[in-house]
Design an enzyme around this catalytic site. Structure first.
Site, mmCIF file in Angstrom:
data_model
loop_
_atom_site.group_PDB
_atom_site.id
_atom_site.type_symbol
_atom_site.label_atom_id
_atom_site.label_comp_id
_atom_site.label_asym_id
_atom_site.label_seq_id
_atom_site.Cartn_x
_atom_site.Cartn_y
_atom_site.Cartn_z
ATOM 1 C CE LYS A 1 -72.342 -72.711 -94.587
ATOM 2 N NZ LYS A 1 -72.799 -73.756 -95.512
ATOM 3 C CG LEU B 1 -71.934 -78.713 -111.013
ATOM 4 C CD1 LEU B 1 -72.175 -77.983 -112.333
ATOM 5 C CD2 LEU B 1 -73.243 -79.342 -110.522
ATOM 6 N N GLY C 1 -67.353 -84.527 -99.209
ATOM 7 C CA GLY C 1 -66.999 -83.923 -97.928
ATOM 8 C C GLY C 1 -67.424 -84.810 -96.768
ATOM 9 C CG ASP D 1 -59.310 -70.773 -71.870
ATOM 10 O OD1 ASP D 1 -58.652 -71.743 -72.310
ATOM 11 O OD2 ASP D 1 -59.543 -70.575 -70.667
ATOM 12 N N GLY E 1 -76.292 -75.095 -92.636
ATOM 13 C CA GLY E 1 -75.567 -73.918 -92.163
ATOM 14 C C GLY E 1 -74.583 -74.325 -91.087
ATOM 15 C CB SER E 2 -72.133 -73.359 -89.599
ATOM 16 O OG SER E 2 -71.288 -72.928 -88.585
ATOM 17 C CB SER E 3 -73.109 -73.402 -84.189
ATOM 18 O OG SER E 3 -71.731 -73.611 -84.286
ATOM 19 C CB CYS E 4 -70.135 -69.625 -87.116
ATOM 20 S SG CYS E 4 -70.396 -69.810 -88.872
ATOM 21 C CE1 TYR F 1 -68.467 -71.651 -94.306
ATOM 22 C CE2 TYR F 1 -69.263 -71.462 -92.053
ATOM 23 C CZ TYR F 1 -69.061 -72.206 -93.185
ATOM 24 O OH TYR F 1 -69.458 -73.528 -93.218
ATOM 25 C CG HIS G 1 -70.513 -86.893 -103.690
ATOM 26 N ND1 HIS G 1 -70.176 -85.906 -104.591
ATOM 27 C CD2 HIS G 1 -69.831 -88.004 -104.073
ATOM 28 C CE1 HIS G 1 -69.337 -86.412 -105.488
ATOM 29 N NE2 HIS G 1 -69.117 -87.678 -105.187
ATOM 30 C CG HIS H 1 -62.946 -78.047 -87.225
ATOM 31 N ND1 HIS H 1 -63.716 -78.555 -88.244
ATOM 32 C CD2 HIS H 1 -62.951 -76.709 -87.396
ATOM 33 C CE1 HIS H 1 -64.163 -77.564 -88.994
ATOM 34 N NE2 HIS H 1 -63.724 -76.437 -88.502
#
Ligand code: NAP
Length: 325
Positions: A143, A42, A14, A285, A109-112, A139, A12, A186
């Site tokens: 995920k 925790l 983050g 790029d 999760g994440s797009s990775c 990582y 919470h 980022h």
């Protein structure tokens, strides 16, 4: 108000976890029906502590926004920590929640998770169809394991115990609570900081790596939190109609990508920097385009609400609050 579910928001403090708490409060959820624990209180990698916590709190729902996250540099330098911590956090929470009778979980999760060369825009069924980007593979594997934990618990215990564990895969996020670290942030927070400093120092120009032509997608974090609540609260029959037991994750994106040049120019405008923006094509790029296919979520009735410039204005306000002149 006690008929409201007891909700544990993991992570919470983050960027995403705090937005989920804000969203729950905005939607009228009583503060005393939201449970939080800081990392110091925790450690979610500690199985015994996590089991004890769940056994005593017994939340009805869990939003899993706790994770060890970082940029390319951190992922490359600490691959062991990235895979170990994230696997442990996920496995501990999901198993302990199941043992404590928690029926609903939303895993982030994440797009990775998608292969490096996935067709664009990336749809859910691109999962496990090719090799991952090497730098964040540990990582991403963790995920993917999180998605498969949710699905496996549903398959084994869905009917017998009524568990309903779901996953969402956010695109790149930005907004209040972002990480503005000079080396480890980022692209959006990094550019906000750089244009802010260039404005303060009256710098004539800001140089950006690459050609400025790659396209990226972004979502304002409060939109992400709204989508998280939306998916958590979808009736099971509807969720089941749009997903499959072993392909159940849902992408969350704005549906719009922009070039790095457009992104930089918009941030400069919001920050009020009126010097030159230059691009350095001798620098790499990265992938030409990264966009989620969010049609599964759109078909379920959810769309992003916050436009890019409006989101940036809010993000910059938050930056200024935390970085006074
Ligand atoms: N930010 C993005 O652009 C983005 C994009 C796609 C997906 N996501 C996903 O959204 C989730 C949250 O990301 P975020 O950007 O909000 O990250 P964040 O700001 O770093 O928040 C993560 C939170 O988890 C906590 N945490 C980490 N390890 C823990 C542990 N072992 N025990 C207890 N707490 C722990 C952290 O506490 P400490 O800081 O004290 O360790 C932090 O409060 C992640 O799953 C991430 O993959 C984020």
């Amino acid at each position: 108000m006690t008929d409201q579910p007891k909700i544990y928001v993991a992570g919470h403090r983050g960027m995403v976890g705090s937005a989920i708490v804000r969203q729950l409060l905005t939607k009228g959820h009583a503060v005393d029906r939201i449970v939080t624990r800081s990392h110091a209180e925790l450690d979610l990698t500690d199985q015994a502590d996590v089991r004890a916590f769940f056994a005593s709190v017994r939340p009805d729902q869990v939003y899993m926004a706790a994770a060890k996250v970082g940029g390319i540099h951190a992922n490359n330098t600490y691959p062991a920590e990235f895979i170990y911590s994230n696997l442990m956090v996920e496995a501990n929470i999901i198993d302990a929640a199941f043992r404590a009778g928690t029926k609903k979980i939303l895993f982030l999760g994440s797009s990775c998770i998608y292969p490096k060369l996935a067709a664009q825009p990336m749809s859910e069924d691109a999962l496990l169809t090719g090799i991952l980007e090497a730098t964040n593979e540990p990582y991403a594997i963790a995920k993917i394991a999180g998605i498969k934990l949710c699905e496996s618990f549903n398959r084994q215990y869905g009917e017998s115990h009524g568990v309903d564990y779901r996953s969402v895969m956010p695109t790149n996020l930005y907004g209040p609570g972002d990480n503005y670290h000079p080396e480890n942030s980022h692209v959006i927070p990094a550019l906000i900081r750089r244009f802010h400093e260039a404005k303060a120092n009256h710098a004539p120009s800001v140089a950006i790596w690459g050609t400025g032509t790659p396209r990226r997608e972004f979502l304002y974090v409060d939109d992400m939190a709204a989508a998280a609540l939306y998916v958590m609260n979808l009736p099971k029959a509807i969720f089941d109609q749009h997903t499959q037991p072993m392909l159940s994750h849902i992408n969350v994106g704005s549906g719009q990508d922009m070039t790095i040049r457009e992104i930089a120019e918009t941030i400069a405008r919001v920050v009020g920097y009126d010097g030159n923006i230059t691009f350095d094509p001798s620098r790499p790029d990265g992938t030409p385009r990264k966009l989620m296919d969010s049609s599964r979520l759109n078909d379920l009735g959810w769309q992003a609400q916050v436009g890019f410039e409006d989101g940036l204005i809010k993000a910059y306000k938050d930056f200024l609050k935390n970085h006074p002149a």
